[in-house]
Design an enzyme around this catalytic site. Structure first.
Site, short mmCIF file in Angstrom:
data_model
loop_
_atom_site.label_atom_id
_atom_site.label_comp_id
_atom_site.label_asym_id
_atom_site.label_seq_id
_atom_site.Cartn_x
_atom_site.Cartn_y
_atom_site.Cartn_z
N ARG A 75 38.63 43.97 37.13
CA ARG A 75 39.14 42.90 37.99
C ARG A 75 38.55 41.54 37.66
O ARG A 75 39.24 40.53 37.75
CB ARG A 75 38.88 43.23 39.47
CG ARG A 75 39.83 44.29 40.03
CD ARG A 75 39.61 44.47 41.52
NE ARG A 75 40.49 45.50 42.09
CZ ARG A 75 41.65 45.26 42.67
NH1 ARG A 75 42.11 44.03 42.74
NH2 ARG A 75 42.36 46.26 43.17
N LYS A 126 26.74 47.85 42.69
CA LYS A 126 27.94 48.66 42.84
C LYS A 126 28.59 48.65 41.47
O LYS A 126 29.14 47.63 41.04
CB LYS A 126 28.89 48.09 43.90
CG LYS A 126 30.21 48.86 43.98
CD LYS A 126 31.21 48.21 44.93
CE LYS A 126 32.52 48.98 44.93
NZ LYS A 126 33.55 48.36 45.80
N TYR A 173 27.99 43.40 42.26
CA TYR A 173 29.24 44.16 42.15
C TYR A 173 29.80 43.91 40.77
O TYR A 173 30.31 42.83 40.48
CB TYR A 173 30.20 43.70 43.25
CG TYR A 173 31.53 44.43 43.32
CD1 TYR A 173 31.76 45.62 42.64
CD2 TYR A 173 32.55 43.92 44.11
CE1 TYR A 173 32.97 46.28 42.73
CE2 TYR A 173 33.76 44.58 44.21
CZ TYR A 173 33.98 45.76 43.52
OH TYR A 173 35.18 46.39 43.62
N TYR A 189 37.65 35.29 36.73
CA TYR A 189 38.51 34.26 36.14
C TYR A 189 37.74 33.25 35.28
O TYR A 189 38.15 32.92 34.18
CB TYR A 189 39.33 33.50 37.20
CG TYR A 189 40.42 32.64 36.60
CD1 TYR A 189 41.60 33.22 36.15
CD2 TYR A 189 40.26 31.28 36.44
CE1 TYR A 189 42.60 32.45 35.57
CE2 TYR A 189 41.23 30.50 35.85
CZ TYR A 189 42.40 31.09 35.42
OH TYR A 189 43.39 30.33 34.83
N ILE A 202 30.12 53.11 47.15
CA ILE A 202 30.87 52.19 48.00
C ILE A 202 32.33 52.58 47.80
O ILE A 202 32.93 52.27 46.78
CB ILE A 202 30.57 50.73 47.66
CG1 ILE A 202 29.09 50.45 47.94
CG2 ILE A 202 31.47 49.80 48.47
CD1 ILE A 202 28.67 49.00 47.68
N THR A 205 36.91 43.87 47.72
CA THR A 205 38.25 43.95 47.13
C THR A 205 39.20 44.71 48.04
O THR A 205 40.33 44.28 48.28
CB THR A 205 38.18 44.65 45.76
OG1 THR A 205 37.26 43.96 44.93
CG2 THR A 205 39.54 44.67 45.09
#
Length: 290
Positions: free
Chosen positions: A137, A160, A132, A106, A202, A43
Site C-alpha cells: 500500500r 506491524k 506499520y 506516495y 493486528i 487502513t
C-alpha cells in the site's frame, strides 16, 4: 506490552456519516469476545477517507468506550510528517496507549527519510510507537537495518509487519533485538509469524471472528500449535474471502450479516460483488460464525 489478537477496527458508516452508536457497539463486542487490543483509524478503518475531525472523533470514542479494559493503539500515520505529529499529539491527549504509524505512502521516502520521519514523531510524543510496514500500500519498504536504527529510540517499540515475508521476523530479531514487539499484519500467515518470534497480529479477520482470532493467538503464545492449527483451518477460508476485494469491503459485508454494523464503505471503495458475497458467507459458515 502489546500482544495477541489486536483488531484493526473498521469505521462503521451510516448514510455517509460515522455511525458512532455502531462503533461503540463494535468496541464492546470486541472486548466481550476476548480481543486483546484495538486499533482505530488504520487502513481497515478507511483512514484515507476520514476527515481530520472524524479521525479524531473515532479515536476518542474507541478510547472512551474501551475505558482501559484493553490497550488502544491509535492510527496516527500520514505521508505528511507535520500532519502525523498532529494525530500523535491528539491521540496522546485523549489517552491512547500507543500509536500505529504507517510508513509514508506516495512520497516514496528513502531509508534516511523514514528514519527522519519516525524520529520526528518519536520526539513529538511520549507514547510508544508501532511502525506499520506495508509495502503493497505504501510502496516504500522499511528494511530490517533501518528498523534496527529506529529501535534504538526508547519509544519505538515494535512493528506491524504486513510484508508477507516470514523471514523478516527473524531478520528483525537480529537488527531490533528479541524484545522488539513484532505483530503480524497479515492474518493468513500469522501462525508462521508467531512461530518465528512474533507475539500477535493486528488483525482484519478479528472484526468478524474476534473470539476465534483471540483463541488462535492465545494458543500460539502458549506454544500449543496443534490447537492453533485447528483454529487456522477453520479461519483460513475467511482470511482468503475477506481480501477477495479491497479491504474493508468484505469485512463490512460480513459484519452486516452478524448485525454489527452496516456494510457501507466510502468511495473509491465499493460494495463487493455477488460472487464475493457468496464466498464470504460460505467462509463464515465454515468457521461456524453463521
Amino acid at each position: 506490552m502489546f500482544k495477541g489478537s489486536i483488531t484493526a477496527l473498521v469505521t462503521p458508516f451510516k448514510n455517509g456519516q460515522v455511525d458512532e452508536a455502531a462503533l461503540k457497539k463494535l468496541v464492546e463486542w470486541q472486548i466481550a469476545e476476548g480481543s486483546h487490543g484495538l486499533v482505530p483509524c488504520g487502513t481497515t478503518g478507511e483512514s484515507p477517507t476520514l476527515t481530520h475531525e472524524e479521525h479524531r472523533r473515532v479515536i476518542s470514542i474507541v478510547i472512551e468506550t474501551a475505558a482501559g479494559r484493553v490497550p488502544v493503539i491509535a492510527g496516527a500515520g500520514s505521508n505528511n510528517t507535520d500532519e502525523a505529529v498532529d494525530f500523535c499529539e491528539h491521540a496522546e491527549s485523549v489517552g491512547a496507549d500507543a500509536l500505529l504509524v504507517v510508513t509514508p505512502y506516495y512520497n516514496k521516502p528513502s531509508q534516511r527519510g523514514l528514519i527522519a520521519h519516525f524520529a520526528a514523531l518519536h520526539d513529538a510524543s511520549k507514547l510508544p510507537i508501532v511502525i506499520y510496514n506495508i509495502p503493497p500500500r505504501s510502496v516504500v519498504d522499511m528494511l530490517p537495518e533501518t528498523m534496527g536504527e529506529l529501535a534504538k529510540l526508547p519509544r519505538i517499540v515494535g512493528v506491524k509487519d504486513a510484508t508477507g515475508d516470514l523471514a523478516r521476523v527473524s531478520k528483525q530479531r537480529l537488527t531490533c533485538g528479541k524484545d522488539f514487539i513484532q505483530l503480524s499484519g497479515e492474518d493468513g500467515t500469522a501462525l508462521g509469524f508467531n512461530a518465528q518470534g512474533g507475539v500477535g497480529c493486528i488483525s482484519v479477520t478479528a472484526n468478524v471472528a474476534p473470539k476465534l482470532c483471540a483463541q488462535f493467538q492465545e494458543a500460539t503464545l502458549a506454544g500449543d500449535y496443534a490447537k492453533a492449527l485447528e483454529i487456522q483451518d477453520r479461519l483460513m477460508p475467511l482470511h482468503i474471502a475477506l481480501f477477495r476485494e479491497p479491504n474493508p469491503c468484505c469485512p463490512k459485508y460480513a459484519m452486516s450479516l452478524l448485525g454489527i454494523c452496516e456494510e457501507e464503505v466510502r468511495l473509491p471503495m465499493v460494495a463487493p460483488t455477488e460472487a464475493t458475497r457468496a464466498e464470504v458467507k460460505a467462509a463464515m459458515e465454515h468457521a461456524g460464525l453463521i
